[in-house]
Design a protein around this motif. Structure first.
Motif, mmCIF file in Angstrom:
data_model
loop_
_atom_site.group_PDB
_atom_site.id
_atom_site.type_symbol
_atom_site.label_atom_id
_atom_site.label_comp_id
_atom_site.label_asym_id
_atom_site.label_seq_id
_atom_site.Cartn_x
_atom_site.Cartn_y
_atom_site.Cartn_z
ATOM 1 N N GLN A 124 -0.963 25.365 -16.780
ATOM 2 C CA GLN A 124 -1.017 24.562 -15.552
ATOM 3 C C GLN A 124 -1.888 25.240 -14.501
ATOM 4 O O GLN A 124 -2.690 24.591 -13.823
ATOM 5 N N LEU A 125 -1.729 26.553 -14.349
ATOM 6 C CA LEU A 125 -2.561 27.292 -13.402
ATOM 7 C C LEU A 125 -4.037 27.238 -13.791
ATOM 8 O O LEU A 125 -4.911 27.131 -12.932
ATOM 9 N N GLN A 126 -4.307 27.284 -15.080
ATOM 10 C CA GLN A 126 -5.687 27.189 -15.549
ATOM 11 C C GLN A 126 -6.284 25.823 -15.206
ATOM 12 O O GLN A 126 -7.430 25.731 -14.745
ATOM 13 N N LYS A 127 -5.520 24.754 -15.387
ATOM 14 C CA LYS A 127 -5.994 23.413 -15.026
ATOM 15 C C LYS A 127 -6.273 23.319 -13.527
ATOM 16 O O LYS A 127 -7.294 22.781 -13.109
ATOM 17 N N ASN A 128 -5.341 23.841 -12.719
ATOM 18 C CA ASN A 128 -5.532 23.812 -11.263
ATOM 19 C C ASN A 128 -6.751 24.621 -10.851
ATOM 20 O O ASN A 128 -7.534 24.187 -9.999
ATOM 21 N N LEU A 129 -6.912 25.785 -11.445
ATOM 22 C CA LEU A 129 -8.050 26.633 -11.124
ATOM 23 C C LEU A 129 -9.360 25.964 -11.508
ATOM 24 O O LEU A 129 -10.337 26.001 -10.755
ATOM 25 N N GLN A 130 -9.373 25.308 -12.650
ATOM 26 C CA GLN A 130 -10.579 24.601 -13.080
ATOM 27 C C GLN A 130 -10.896 23.452 -12.116
ATOM 28 O O GLN A 130 -12.055 23.233 -11.759
ATOM 29 N N GLY A 131 -9.868 22.750 -11.655
ATOM 30 C CA GLY A 131 -10.086 21.682 -10.678
ATOM 31 C C GLY A 131 -10.654 22.221 -9.380
ATOM 32 O O GLY A 131 -11.567 21.643 -8.794
ATOM 33 N N HIS A 132 -10.122 23.350 -8.916
ATOM 34 C CA HIS A 132 -10.631 23.956 -7.686
ATOM 35 C C HIS A 132 -12.072 24.435 -7.868
ATOM 36 O O HIS A 132 -12.881 24.343 -6.932
ATOM 37 N N CYS A 133 -12.388 24.945 -9.046
ATOM 38 C CA CYS A 133 -13.779 25.363 -9.309
ATOM 39 C C CYS A 133 -14.725 24.162 -9.253
ATOM 40 O O CYS A 133 -15.814 24.249 -8.680
ATOM 41 N N TYR A 134 -14.303 23.037 -9.841
ATOM 42 C CA TYR A 134 -15.129 21.831 -9.765
ATOM 43 C C TYR A 134 -15.314 21.377 -8.319
ATOM 44 O O TYR A 134 -16.409 20.985 -7.911
ATOM 45 N N ASP A 135 -14.217 21.416 -7.542
ATOM 46 C CA ASP A 135 -14.302 21.033 -6.135
ATOM 47 C C ASP A 135 -15.255 21.946 -5.373
ATOM 48 O O ASP A 135 -16.048 21.489 -4.548
ATOM 49 N N MET A 136 -15.182 23.241 -5.657
ATOM 50 C CA MET A 136 -16.048 24.195 -4.978
ATOM 51 C C MET A 136 -17.516 23.959 -5.362
ATOM 52 O O MET A 136 -18.392 23.977 -4.504
ATOM 53 N N GLU A 137 -17.785 23.700 -6.639
ATOM 54 C CA GLU A 137 -19.160 23.412 -7.066
ATOM 55 C C GLU A 137 -19.672 22.137 -6.391
ATOM 56 O O GLU A 137 -20.826 22.073 -5.968
ATOM 57 N N TYR A 138 -18.811 21.127 -6.290
ATOM 58 C CA TYR A 138 -19.203 19.885 -5.637
ATOM 59 C C TYR A 138 -19.516 20.125 -4.161
ATOM 60 O O TYR A 138 -20.492 19.610 -3.630
ATOM 61 N N GLY A 139 -18.697 20.953 -3.500
ATOM 62 C CA GLY A 139 -18.933 21.280 -2.090
ATOM 63 C C GLY A 139 -20.239 22.033 -1.903
ATOM 64 O O GLY A 139 -20.984 21.779 -0.953
ATOM 65 N N VAL A 140 -20.537 22.962 -2.803
ATOM 66 C CA VAL A 140 -21.788 23.726 -2.706
ATOM 67 C C VAL A 140 -22.981 22.787 -2.885
ATOM 68 O O VAL A 140 -23.973 22.877 -2.152
ATOM 69 N N GLU A 141 -22.895 21.873 -3.844
ATOM 70 C CA GLU A 141 -23.982 20.913 -4.050
ATOM 71 C C GLU A 141 -24.152 20.014 -2.820
ATOM 72 O O GLU A 141 -25.276 19.687 -2.427
ATOM 73 N N ALA A 142 -23.045 19.616 -2.206
ATOM 74 C CA ALA A 142 -23.132 18.781 -0.995
ATOM 75 C C ALA A 142 -23.805 19.546 0.136
ATOM 76 O O ALA A 142 -24.639 18.987 0.863
ATOM 77 N N LEU A 143 -23.483 20.816 0.290
ATOM 78 C CA LEU A 143 -24.121 21.628 1.336
ATOM 79 C C LEU A 143 -25.615 21.791 1.076
ATOM 80 O O LEU A 143 -26.429 21.726 1.997
ATOM 81 N N LYS A 144 -25.994 21.988 -0.180
ATOM 82 C CA LYS A 144 -27.411 22.106 -0.510
ATOM 83 C C LYS A 144 -28.145 20.808 -0.201
ATOM 84 O O LYS A 144 -29.267 20.824 0.303
ATOM 85 N N THR A 145 -27.500 19.679 -0.484
ATOM 86 C CA THR A 145 -28.110 18.379 -0.186
ATOM 87 C C THR A 145 -28.265 18.194 1.317
ATOM 88 O O THR A 145 -29.284 17.679 1.781
ATOM 89 N N ILE A 146 -27.277 18.618 2.090
ATOM 90 C CA ILE A 146 -27.365 18.507 3.551
ATOM 91 C C ILE A 146 -28.500 19.380 4.071
ATOM 92 O O ILE A 146 -29.255 18.968 4.963
#
Length: 180
Positions: A56-78
């Protein structure tokens, strides 16, 4: 006989100890396996719960990693869109300036129109036989030009780039020069 009885006694004692050792060696692995089995039964449920918790922790961590990658891509686009916002800001400043110029010109035309109506020449011309033509009303043309500017630089145009704005500005200047 004492020797023979002593020998029999020692033989029985030795065979008893050998028999006891064979019995211990025969049952010792069973006892060890029993202890291992007992330990596994006690520990296995806790290990299984920890395993599920880790998954369960691995799934949550993977979700947070995806969210963080998405946030980084959004910042680069901005960051990449900064020149576009600067361009929009420049176009807005230019359009505000042109709107102010149009409002100033409209006010100037109103003042000229009012001064012509009450001018000395008009009163003087009432006594003359010569009829002076009325000056054309430019307010409709100014409103039309203002609407054309708003249509050209507004969101309906679909293009907000500087080249489009400059070509629209050139067209506006041409129409302004044809009025004078």
């Amino acid at each position: 006989m004492s020797r023979a009885s002593e020998l029999i006694f020692k033989t029985r004692k030795t065979s008893g100890k050998i028999s006891e050792n064979v019995h211990i060696f025969a049952n010792d692995p069973s006892l060890a396996f029993f202890r291992v089995q007992e330990h596994v039964r006690k520990v296995l449920p806790a290990i299984y719960e920890k395993r599920e918790e880790v998954f369960q922790l691995q799934k949550n961590l993977q979700g947070h990693c995806y969210d963080m990658e998405y946030g980084v891509e959004a910042l680069k686009t901005i960051e990449k869109s900064e020149p576009l916002f600067s361009n929009v800001q420049a176009i807005l400043k230019t359009s505000i300036f042109l709107k102010q110029q149009l409002a100033t010109e409209e006010n100037r035309m109103k003042i000229i129109k009012e001064s012509i109506k009450s001018s000395v020449y008009k009163r003087f011309s009432a006594h003359l036989a010569l009829d002076l033509p009325e000056l054309p009303d430019f307010s409709g043309v100014i409103r039309d030009t203002s609407q054309r500017i708003e249509n050209k630089i507004g969101p309906a145009n679909g293009r907000g780039d500087a080249q489009s704005f400059q070509s629209n500005l050139g067209e506006l200047q041409r129409s302004y020069t044809t009025l004078h």
